[in-house]
Design an enzyme around this catalytic site. Structure first.
Site, mmCIF file in Angstrom:
data_model
loop_
_atom_site.group_PDB
_atom_site.id
_atom_site.type_symbol
_atom_site.label_atom_id
_atom_site.label_comp_id
_atom_site.label_asym_id
_atom_site.label_seq_id
_atom_site.Cartn_x
_atom_site.Cartn_y
_atom_site.Cartn_z
ATOM 1 N N HIS A 103 -10.791 13.882 8.328
ATOM 2 C CA HIS A 103 -12.185 13.661 8.295
ATOM 3 C C HIS A 103 -12.900 14.850 7.791
ATOM 4 C CE1 HIS A 103 -12.565 9.882 10.990
ATOM 5 N NE2 HIS A 103 -12.066 9.541 9.621
ATOM 6 N N CYS B 36 -1.792 -0.916 -3.873
ATOM 7 C CA CYS B 36 -2.741 -0.163 -2.832
ATOM 8 C C CYS B 36 -1.826 1.159 -2.458
ATOM 9 C CB CYS B 36 -2.985 -1.264 -1.512
ATOM 10 S SG CYS B 36 -1.385 -1.990 -0.919
#
Length: 600
Positions: free
Chosen positions: A204, A522
């Site tokens: 993050h 993916c």
């Protein structure tokens, strides 16, 4: 400074160049400010029984103060920083989570100890669980828990957890690690970039840095000892190159490069709202890979056309106990309603092997240490072994399906028997729901991951049994080349452009087309600028990636003709090794994208 760090510094003084992980593009050149790691004093001391309630209140007070700090920081953010807002929201939720709060209070009361020591013990328990997980997307979430706990430690001890940021002249900050909140505070503080010893591309902190356009390189071992405050440093947040004491020619070269990148980034912003379609009218769906609902604002920000991969296992690792059906139902409803009318592909529980669910009750065989966990009881095998757990997830998924367009994705299918066993179980769950008058959508699509060689070889057979394929290149490369990319001794052999890997992707796509089913990809290759045009040329109909990568791939798609990409891909399939593939792509891209040419 320890001996190994001394040795590292001596080596680098002559080399001047370091290589880390570039996580936020851009060029930074400035003097360094080194921020040493904060070591919290978490000594144990015993408390009399009559002081325990007061100690719990002190701990709760620190939690409340940390929440107020985060809410105050959240209010300072503007509407464009949706990713930053969602990450702060996730940290606020962590401050209310049982893993941190309830467990710490339990330790305080059970052991009659101070809050600092109890919090440290709770954090150690969490760390042990996450360290056993090889999946970087999940493992890096421990860093968020650690950042949140560090702030509470600082409030309990009265020590400052956030280092003061230097102002007055541009600086590059160097530290062991930064929290997302630390990174947000860099905005407007004369910080032109940062370097850290820890971190990864999907952390993050990296996401925040990219949102704020703060160049950053992470994963630089011993960097806090190699450079000193006052050193001059230049780095490239795209390639991960760091130059200590740069010379004039270094600065000029990278200055020109940054001007080119800035112009390219400005162009990319204009592609967000455009259709994902080639010059000759071929549409390719560009979807998002996510693992938490907190990432949905980013999905909407970049106008992704659905969720191509939702890693559902994070819900099982994050909580101290396994999630119930109603909890999962609420999560899946939020996903489907937010993304409607676009499809949401939820991969069923991908655990087992090295992803051990310590919260799972009982003395089950799969808890034993496996000699080779990557080849053991994991993914669909685990779900078929622990069918009650699997049924619970399938019930939640089916019940949520009436709220949007759901696609259920079965991971690591290697044999037809596994696929049929999973479909049989799904049919039984549907029958149970009908008997209970619980609604579910009749048109839920069932797909399978193609990520092991046996699935590729049998793809024509599997195509008759499912509604879609999702090619998982991360595992497919690992299993096909017998390479563990987490192993430092062989990670350099992990090669997406290995001709065997490319041929297996092509073979899978052809089997899907012959079986008249959809096919997506993916893995990390989907968002790689070098790989995406090649995959489109192979005929992949959907590419799923990190949301922020969608504009770049969309630009490449819109500036090419699919028939030209198909011709290039056909040539690639005749290459004998990865070097030949890269050379061919370099030449082809220079011709296909004369105005958008980028380094290969």
């Amino acid at each position: 400074m320890n001996q190994s760090a001394n040795k590292q510094r001596d080596q680098q003084q002559s080399v001047r160049r370091l290589h880390g992980i570039g996580v936020s593009p851009g060029i930074a050149a400035a003097t360094v400010v080194v921020l040493k790691r904060q070591h919290w004093r978490t000594g144990w001391y015993h408390l009399p029984a009559e002081h325990i309630d007061r100690e719990v209140r002190r701990f709760r007070g620190a939690i409340t103060a940390a929440e107020e700090e985060l809410r105050g920081l959240r209010q300072t953010l503007n509407g464009n920083l949706t990713e930053a807002v969602s990450i702060i929201d996730s940290h606020l939720l962590m401050l209310q989570d049982r893993m941190i709060v309830t467990r710490t209070e339990t330790i305080i009361r059970h052991n009659n100890v101070n809050a600092e020591w109890a919090l440290a013990q709770a954090l150690n328990e969490i760390k042990e669980r996450f360290e056993q997980i090889s999946d970087s997307y999940i493992r890096e979430r421990y860093a968020d828990i650690k950042h949140v706990a560090d702030r509470v430690f600082g409030l309990l001890t009265g020590q400052e957890s956030v280092p003061p940021l230097v102002s007055g002249h541009p600086v590059i900050l160097v530290a062991n690690d930064f929290s997302p909140e630390d990174t947000l505070r860099m905005l407007g503080a004369d910080v032109c970039g940062f370097l850290t010893e820890k971190g990864g591309l999907t952390s993050h902190t990296a996401i925040i840095a990219r949102s704020l356009n703060i160049p950053a390189v992470v994963g630089l071992e011993y960097i806090t000892s190699i450079v000193r405050t006052g050193d001059r440093v230049m780095f490239d947040g795209n390639s991960g190159l760091v130059v200590v004491h740069p010379e004039a020619e270094d600065l000029e070269l990278l200055r020109e490069y940054e001007q080119q990148k800035d112009a390219a980034n400005d162009r990319l912003e204009s592609y967000i709202g455009l259709a994902s379609i080639s010059l000759d009218g071929i549409a390719v769906r560009l979807s998002a890979n996510i693992e938490m609902c907190e990432e949905l604002p980013s999905v909407l920000r970049y106008k992704c056309e659905g969720i191509g991969l939702f890693r559902s296992e994070f819900s099982y690792f994050y909580e101290e106990r396994l999630p119930g059906e109603e909890e999962l139902l609420a999560l899946y409803i939020q996903l489907l309603e937010t993304m409607s009318p676009y499809p949401v592909t939820v991969r069923t529980l991908d655990v087992g092997g090295d992803k051990v669910l310590k919260s799972f009750p009982g003395n089950q065989a799969w808890l034993d240490q496996e000699r080779n966990p990557a080849l053991g009881l994991r993914s669909i095998r685990f779900s078929l072994y622990e069918q009650d757990l699997f049924r619970n997830q399938l019930r939640a998924l089916l019940r949520a399906s009436v709220h949007g367009r759901l696609r259920i994705l079965l991971p690591l299918v290697s044999a037809l028997s596994e696929l049929r066993a999973a479909k049989k179980l799904l049919a039984e769950v549907m029958a149970d729901l009908r008997a209970q008058n619980l609604a579910y959508a009749e048109d839920v699509e069932i797909g399978m991951m193609v990520e092991v060689p046996s699935a590729v070889v049998m793809a024509d057979i599997f195509a008759r049994e499912v509604d879609f394929f999702a090619i998982g290149t991360n595992d497919l490369i690992q299993y096909s080349l017998a390479i563990d990319r987490g192993n430092q001794y062989v990670a350099h052999l992990y090669e997406p452009f290995h001709p065997a890997v490319l041929r297996m992707i092509y073979q899978t796509v052809q089997a899907a087309k012959q079986g008249n089913i959809a096919v997506s990809l993916c893995g990390e290759m989907a968002g790689d600028s070098l790989c995406a045009p090649l995959l489109i040329g192979f005929g992949v109909e959907e590419l799923s990636m990190r949301p922020a990568l969608v504009p770049q791939v969309k630009r490449l798609l819109r500036h090419a003709r699919c028939d030209a990409l198909q011709q290039m891909s056909a040539q690639v399939l005749r290459c004998k090794d990865s070097d030949e593939v890269r050379a061919l792509l370099s030449n082809s891209y220079a011709q296909l994208y004369p105005r958008e040419f980028f380094e290969v």
